[in-house]
Write a protein that holds these residues in place. Structure first.
Motif, mmCIF file in Angstrom:
data_model
loop_
_atom_site.group_PDB
_atom_site.id
_atom_site.type_symbol
_atom_site.label_atom_id
_atom_site.label_comp_id
_atom_site.label_asym_id
_atom_site.label_seq_id
_atom_site.Cartn_x
_atom_site.Cartn_y
_atom_site.Cartn_z
ATOM 1 N N SER A 396 0.833 -1.207 0.000
ATOM 2 C CA SER A 396 0.000 0.000 0.000
ATOM 3 C C SER A 396 0.865 1.253 0.000
ATOM 4 O O SER A 396 0.584 2.224 -0.703
ATOM 5 N N THR A 397 1.940 1.235 0.793
ATOM 6 C CA THR A 397 2.841 2.385 0.839
ATOM 7 C C THR A 397 3.448 2.653 -0.536
ATOM 8 O O THR A 397 3.663 3.800 -0.918
ATOM 9 N N GLY A 398 3.692 1.590 -1.301
ATOM 10 C CA GLY A 398 4.259 1.751 -2.633
ATOM 11 C C GLY A 398 3.348 2.491 -3.589
ATOM 12 O O GLY A 398 3.794 2.963 -4.627
ATOM 13 N N ARG A 399 2.062 2.587 -3.264
ATOM 14 C CA ARG A 399 1.118 3.306 -4.133
ATOM 15 C C ARG A 399 0.975 4.772 -3.740
ATOM 16 O O ARG A 399 0.267 5.525 -4.398
ATOM 17 N N LEU A 400 1.626 5.180 -2.652
ATOM 18 C CA LEU A 400 1.587 6.586 -2.247
ATOM 19 C C LEU A 400 2.431 7.414 -3.212
ATOM 20 O O LEU A 400 3.596 7.101 -3.455
ATOM 21 N N LEU A 405 6.883 13.124 -0.419
ATOM 22 C CA LEU A 405 7.056 11.799 0.173
ATOM 23 C C LEU A 405 8.099 11.039 -0.627
ATOM 24 O O LEU A 405 8.114 11.095 -1.850
ATOM 25 N N VAL A 406 8.983 10.339 0.069
ATOM 26 C CA VAL A 406 9.945 9.475 -0.609
ATOM 27 C C VAL A 406 9.209 8.247 -1.121
ATOM 28 O O VAL A 406 8.512 7.567 -0.364
ATOM 29 N N GLN A 407 9.353 7.956 -2.409
ATOM 30 C CA GLN A 407 8.624 6.844 -3.013
ATOM 31 C C GLN A 407 9.217 5.511 -2.589
ATOM 32 O O GLN A 407 10.412 5.262 -2.741
ATOM 33 N N LEU A 458 2.378 15.430 4.918
ATOM 34 C CA LEU A 458 1.716 14.833 6.080
ATOM 35 C C LEU A 458 0.198 14.892 5.930
ATOM 36 O O LEU A 458 -0.514 13.940 6.293
ATOM 37 N N LEU A 459 -0.317 16.004 5.376
ATOM 38 C CA LEU A 459 -1.749 16.110 5.123
ATOM 39 C C LEU A 459 -2.213 15.051 4.140
ATOM 40 O O LEU A 459 -3.299 14.462 4.304
ATOM 41 N N HIS A 460 -1.399 14.773 3.110
ATOM 42 C CA HIS A 460 -1.742 13.731 2.133
ATOM 43 C C HIS A 460 -1.870 12.375 2.821
ATOM 44 O O HIS A 460 -2.785 11.601 2.535
ATOM 45 N N LEU A 461 -0.955 12.092 3.742
ATOM 46 C CA LEU A 461 -0.999 10.818 4.467
ATOM 47 C C LEU A 461 -2.245 10.715 5.339
ATOM 48 O O LEU A 461 -2.905 9.675 5.393
ATOM 49 N N HIS A 462 -2.584 11.801 6.019
ATOM 50 C CA HIS A 462 -3.662 11.751 7.010
ATOM 51 C C HIS A 462 -5.056 11.902 6.416
ATOM 52 O O HIS A 462 -6.010 11.294 6.911
ATOM 53 N N LYS A 496 1.277 2.683 9.787
ATOM 54 C CA LYS A 496 0.060 1.885 9.914
ATOM 55 C C LYS A 496 -1.040 2.510 9.070
ATOM 56 O O LYS A 496 -1.147 3.728 8.956
ATOM 57 N N PHE A 497 -1.886 1.645 8.481
ATOM 58 C CA PHE A 497 -2.968 2.078 7.611
ATOM 59 C C PHE A 497 -4.303 1.701 8.245
ATOM 60 O O PHE A 497 -4.434 0.633 8.847
ATOM 61 N N TYR A 498 -5.286 2.584 8.107
ATOM 62 C CA TYR A 498 -6.645 2.222 8.502
ATOM 63 C C TYR A 498 -7.634 3.092 7.729
ATOM 64 O O TYR A 498 -7.266 4.150 7.186
#
Length: 573
Positions: A396-400, A405-407, A458-462, A496-498
């Motif tokens: 999932s992180t690989g699709r960010l 963000l570092v890919q 960080l906003l993109h992540l949250h 962590k993802f949710y």
């Protein structure tokens, strides 16, 4: 005097424009079906023409621009059109392109834009997410007088992209006035296309000045033009174009790049563009051939033969042995072979070491096939419990995808080791600049440049991604700097993802001492607020130039946050 002044104006205009006028009248249409060797295109940036006539806009060099324009301007008498109401303001073009991604088909560069622009050189354009067309100060200006049909392969929320594989119509901006996922209509069925598949595809663009309607269609290279266009966009281009416009192509690369090719091109200013014959187009390198011909892999046969006859294969198996389980098949594109990582890092030798810590080590590497620079992080794992869920989160992180963000490109598992493969950041981590005397200290300008985009990441992540992503280890050593000293949040090993609206199912306190929010040690439940707390601590760290915890200081100054709060309460600046 007035008459003399007007005569001089006319004479100057005649001297400047008489040559383009004559030339433009002679080049209302053209076709390149056998390559661009004799085309005399205006090339800028890293664009080049191969010996077989193939036009390459960009290669796998990062942060580069490629432009290729027809050498003569196209004459649009916009003043006559606007004053007289004439409706012959039309054009038609079709071209064949191919995009070959640097690493994987779903992780390529930014794409290609067919461009109609007054200048043939788009000076000052950024070499990242603006497709070589604009920069942060020129995007959206009506003075651009620019039309672009974008074949976009990176989702950029800044310009409201719909996904990372779409076609869009842009006027003076990259916020498309209309866009659609890459696809085509065949027998009333909409069939999807992957722009970065490496397969040649053909684009048709037709503008009807009477209807003020722009139609765009996309198909595989050998398919016929669809009866139904992918995009049908009402727009009055007579209000956009100037009298003389150049037609061509633009592309740019960022941290993930692609080979962007143009195989053939046809254009007509006053009628339907001539059709291209895919069988006459130049062939692609990298094992790809025009017209969708199947790829032949002779090296695979050689490798299979070597496996059966080589006595040393057993040694190689032991050296490159990996852990592979059935459930990992769905993550195939994100799985790197240990053999490739071993060769890329020269056996993880000390000369390639970028850093070492409690997590393990990070080495620089150059992937043997694509020659792309990567950072390979080696961490330990001694239990299968939770590994399936952990790898799912890595996938999932690989699709960010975000510029701050570092890919994460993928992973590999081998015995008791886990390897994470990231984009290589040539300037390393921010703490190296803050606390290493061998590096130059950051001034306020550089410091602001580095941190200004991090809140957006960080906003993109949250909030902006499809799930909530808790980083859980925001700190200076996890803020990495690209070649232009732009800050990017990296190291998602503890993330962590949710789902939005739910709560994370974890009670394990992780993080770095000094950055951990007080409530996290009591409840054990991380939240987006605990990430923000760590980010605030990081901001104090940059502002004060000291670490969050420094035991050698007096007790009242050892904890950065407590010390700053005490200074605030005392009124100290």
């Amino acid at each position: 005097m007035v008459r003399l002044h007007r005569s001089l104006q006319f004479l100057l205009a005649f001297i400047v424009y008489s040559k383009p006028l004559v030339l433009a009248q002679e080049t209302k249409q053209f076709i390149y079906n056998n390559g661009f060797t004799e085309a005399n295109l205006i090339l800028n940036g890293i664009a080049k023409i191969h010996s077989n006539g193939l036009l390459e806009l960009t290669n796998t060099s990062h942060h580069q621009i490629g432009h290729a324009f027809f050498p003569l301007p196209v004459h649009y008498n916009t003043s006559l059109l606007n004053n007289s109401g004439l409706s012959s303001f039309s054009f038609s073009t079709n071209f064949v392109f191919a995009m070959v991604a640097e690493l994987r088909a779903d992780n390529g560069g930014h794409g290609i834009a067919f461009t109609v622009s007054p200048p043939a050189e788009l000076k000052g354009a950024a070499d990242t997410q603006y497709l070589g067309l604009f920069n942060t100060s020129t995007i959206g200006l009506s003075s651009n007088h620019l039309l672009a049909i974008e074949l976009d392969t990176v989702e950029n929320r800044e310009v409201e992209d719909i996904n990372n594989n779409h076609v869009g119509v842009d006027v003076n901006n990259l916020k498309s006035i209309q866009s659609a996922p890459a696809s085509y209509f065949s027998e009333n069925e909409n069939k999807s296309l992957q722009l970065t598949s490496g397969n040649p595809m053909q684009v048709w663009i037709d503008y009807d000045g009477m209807e003020k309607l722009l139609n765009v269609a996309l198909t595989p290279a050998r398919s016929r033009k669809p009866e139904k266009p992918l995009l049908s966009t009402p727009t009055d281009l007579s209000l956009v174009f100037t009298d003389y416009m150049h037609v061509g192509f633009s592309s740019s690369t960022g941290s993930a790049s692609s080979h962007h090719y143009i195989l053939g091109w046809s254009f007509n200013r006053s009628g339907q563009a001539q059709s291209l014959d895919p069988s006459k187009l130049p062939q692609l390198p990298h094992g790809k051939k025009s017209g969708g011909l199947r790829i032949i892999f002779p090296l695979v046969i050689v490798i299979v033969l070597l496996i059966t006859i080589s006595a040393t294969i057993n040694i190689a198996r032991k050296r490159y042995a990996e852990i592979r389980e059935d459930w990992e098949q769905q993550y195939g594109p994100q799985r790197f072979s240990y053999k490739d990582l071993y060769k890329a890092t020269k056996g993880f030798e000390d000369k390639e070491l970028l850093g070492r810590g409690g997590f393990g080590m990070v080495c620089r590497g150059v992937l043997p096939t694509s020659k792309a620079e990567v950072a390979v992080k080696k961490v330990s794992h001694d239990s299968k419990q939770g590994m399936k869920e952990f790898v799912a989160e890595i996938a999932s992180t690989g699709r960010l995808r975000h510029r701050n963000l570092v890919q994460l490109l993928g992973y590999c598992r081998r015995q008791g080791e886990l390897f994470l493969v990231y984009d290589y950041m040539p300037n390393g981590s921010l703490d190296k600049f803050l606390f290493n005397d061998e590096e130059p200290n950051l001034n306020s300008v550089h410091g602001f440049q580095i941190i200004k985009g991090l809140p957006s990441g960080l906003l993109h992540l949250h909030e902006e991604w499809e799930q909530v992503v808790l980083h859980r280890d925001v700190k200076a050593s996890n803020v990495l700097l690209d070649a232009d000293l732009n800050g990017r949040i990296g190291d998602f090993g503890l993330s962590k993802f949710y789902d939005h609206g739910s709560t994370p199912q974890t009670t394990c306190v992780v993080g770095t001492l000094g950055y951990v929010a007080p409530e996290l040690t009591r409840t054990g439940r991380p939240t987006t607020s605990s990430d923000v707390f760590a980010f605030g601590t990081f901001m104090l760290e940059v502002a004060c130039g000291r670490r969050p915890m420094e035991s050698q200081r007096p007790p009242e100054e050892a904890v950065l946050i407590d010390w700053v709060l005490e200074c605030w309460n005392r009124g100290d600046s």
